[in-house]
Enzyme design. Structure first.
Site, PDB file in Angstrom:
ATOM      1  N   LEU A  89      50.672 -61.335 -14.685  1.00  0.00           N
ATOM      2  CA  LEU A  89      51.587 -61.046 -15.863  1.00  0.00           C
ATOM      3  C   LEU A  89      51.313 -61.756 -17.053  1.00  0.00           C
ATOM      4  O   LEU A  89      51.215 -63.297 -16.876  1.00  0.00           O
ATOM      5  CB  LEU A  89      52.887 -61.142 -15.389  1.00  0.00           C
ATOM      6  CG  LEU A  89      53.769 -59.865 -14.957  1.00  0.00           C
ATOM      7  CD1 LEU A  89      55.222 -60.214 -14.493  1.00  0.00           C
ATOM      8  CD2 LEU A  89      53.715 -58.492 -15.701  1.00  0.00           C
ATOM      9  N   ASP A  90      51.360 -61.234 -18.199  1.00  0.00           N
ATOM     10  CA  ASP A  90      51.176 -62.011 -19.267  1.00  0.00           C
ATOM     11  C   ASP A  90      52.268 -63.132 -19.492  1.00  0.00           C
ATOM     12  O   ASP A  90      53.528 -62.979 -19.014  1.00  0.00           O
ATOM     13  CB  ASP A  90      51.079 -61.378 -20.666  1.00  0.00           C
ATOM     14  CG  ASP A  90      49.976 -60.444 -20.876  1.00  0.00           C
ATOM     15  OD1 ASP A  90      48.897 -61.074 -20.178  1.00  0.00           O
ATOM     16  OD2 ASP A  90      49.961 -59.298 -21.330  1.00  0.00           O
ATOM     17  N   PRO A  91      52.175 -64.448 -20.099  1.00  0.00           N
ATOM     18  CA  PRO A  91      52.953 -65.368 -20.323  1.00  0.00           C
ATOM     19  C   PRO A  91      54.416 -64.811 -20.690  1.00  0.00           C
ATOM     20  O   PRO A  91      55.472 -65.166 -20.281  1.00  0.00           O
ATOM     21  CB  PRO A  91      52.471 -66.498 -21.150  1.00  0.00           C
ATOM     22  CG  PRO A  91      50.944 -66.256 -20.833  1.00  0.00           C
ATOM     23  CD  PRO A  91      50.866 -64.823 -20.510  1.00  0.00           C
ATOM     24  N   ARG A 139      49.104 -54.001 -23.410  1.00  0.00           N
ATOM     25  CA  ARG A 139      48.671 -54.551 -24.790  1.00  0.00           C
ATOM     26  C   ARG A 139      47.725 -53.488 -25.421  1.00  0.00           C
ATOM     27  O   ARG A 139      47.752 -53.088 -26.614  1.00  0.00           O
ATOM     28  CB  ARG A 139      48.393 -55.818 -24.926  1.00  0.00           C
ATOM     29  CG  ARG A 139      49.536 -56.671 -24.384  1.00  0.00           C
ATOM     30  CD  ARG A 139      49.227 -58.057 -24.703  1.00  0.00           C
ATOM     31  NE  ARG A 139      48.138 -58.557 -23.543  1.00  0.00           N
ATOM     32  CZ  ARG A 139      47.390 -59.317 -23.509  1.00  0.00           C
ATOM     33  NH1 ARG A 139      46.815 -59.846 -24.822  1.00  0.00           N
ATOM     34  NH2 ARG A 139      46.377 -59.640 -22.533  1.00  0.00           N
TER      35      ARG A 139
END
Length: 299
Positions: free
Chosen positions: A46-48, A180
């Site tokens: 997961l992205d930060p 994204r």
């Protein structure tokens, strides 16, 4: 005599509801420490800035990670219209702006092209490897890359809410999806530009964010039996594969890397997992009444 591994032989899954502001690797490190485990990994980065379910595999459960990452997963997210950014989300510098805003009917029409089997170019800031280096490392150095489009299966993509400057969506997709990129490409298709405002993974394969522990809970329960009690069995990572029971003799053969006869059948060439008295023994390929092991569990 081999050197003893540091930590305890902990096997299973701990489900974390990851907060924004930490990396997936940092979450794994926290779980690794809290359980004093010998080995830990996770199923799907997961992205930060993203939140939601992060399934952390401990010990022998790490052998099932590929089957969880291949499973469907669900994301809820907001797309903000009117700007593209360097990271395709709110954390990046704005690259371009637009005064155009899409009508709901136009959004619905555009979503058709983002369902089913599609091709998707990863964000410049992503974990994709380019000549042995991570794209996000190259992006931080100012390197612009022509990343290759990758296939993605989108099972479902629906708009759930919206206003003039934003819209919210729910997407169920397969392995390798970048929300994204969906935001970026949808904004481009609508001629208004777009980037992710927030992102949450609500479930991934058999794991649900509602079952996840917060980092605060993990810290408060660290090194206690109560945290071990929250572990889920490692075979949950195999829920999409057929389970084939085997006898004690066959389990012994499988654990030593040899084919073992099964008590029920499957399709020829199908990947399955063998169990004895409900416990996982091996993952392998079914052929002629036996499982030919590719991975063996030592639990």
């Amino acid at each position: 005599m081999g050197r003893r591994k540091k930590g305890n032989a902990v096997h299973g899954w701990l489900i974390v509801d990851k907060p924004a502001g930490v990396t997936s690797t940092q979450v794994v490190g926290k779980v690794h420490w809290a359980l004093d485990a010998q080995k830990a990994g996770h199923a799907g980065t997961l992205d930060p800035d993203a939140t939601g379910v992060l399934a952390v595999a401990l010990g022998e459960a790490t052998k099932t990670v590929p089957f969880v990452t291949d499973a469907l997963k669900c994301y809820c997210f907001r797309v903000i219209w009117g700007a593209s950014t360097a990271t395709d989300d709110v954390s990046g510098a704005v690259l371009e702006r637009s005064d155009r805003r899409p009508a709901p009917a136009d959004i619905e029409a555009a979503l058709v092209a983002f369902r089913g089997d599609i091709l998707q170019v990863p964000p410049q800031v992503s974990a994709v490897k380019v000549e042995g280096e991570r794209a996000y490392d190259l992006a931080r150095e100012g390197v612009e890359m022509d990343l290759v489009a990758r296939p993605l299966f989108v099972d479902r993509l629906e708009m759930t809410d919206g206003d003039v400057d934003w819209a919210e969506f729910e997407m169920v997709c397969g392995k390798g999806g970048y929300v994204r990129s969906i935001a970026r490409d949808l904004g481009a298709a609508l001629g208004c530009l777009g980037h992710v405002g927030w992102l949450r993974r609500t479930w991934s394969g058999p794991f649900d964010a509602n079952d996840g522990l917060s980092l605060e809970e993990i810290e408060s329960l660290a090194r206690t039996p109560a945290l071990h009690a929250r572990l889920k069995p490692l075979q949950l990572g195999l829920c999409d594969l057929p389970e084939l029971p085997v006898s004690e003799a066959a389990a012994h053969r499988l654990r030593h890397g040899n084919p073992g006869e099964v008590l029920s059948g499957a399709d020829h060439g199908e990947t399955c997992w063998a169990s004895h008295l409900g416990q996982p023994v091996a993952i392998g390929v079914y052929r002629a009444g036996a499982i030919h092991p590719t991975k063996v569990f030592q639990v």
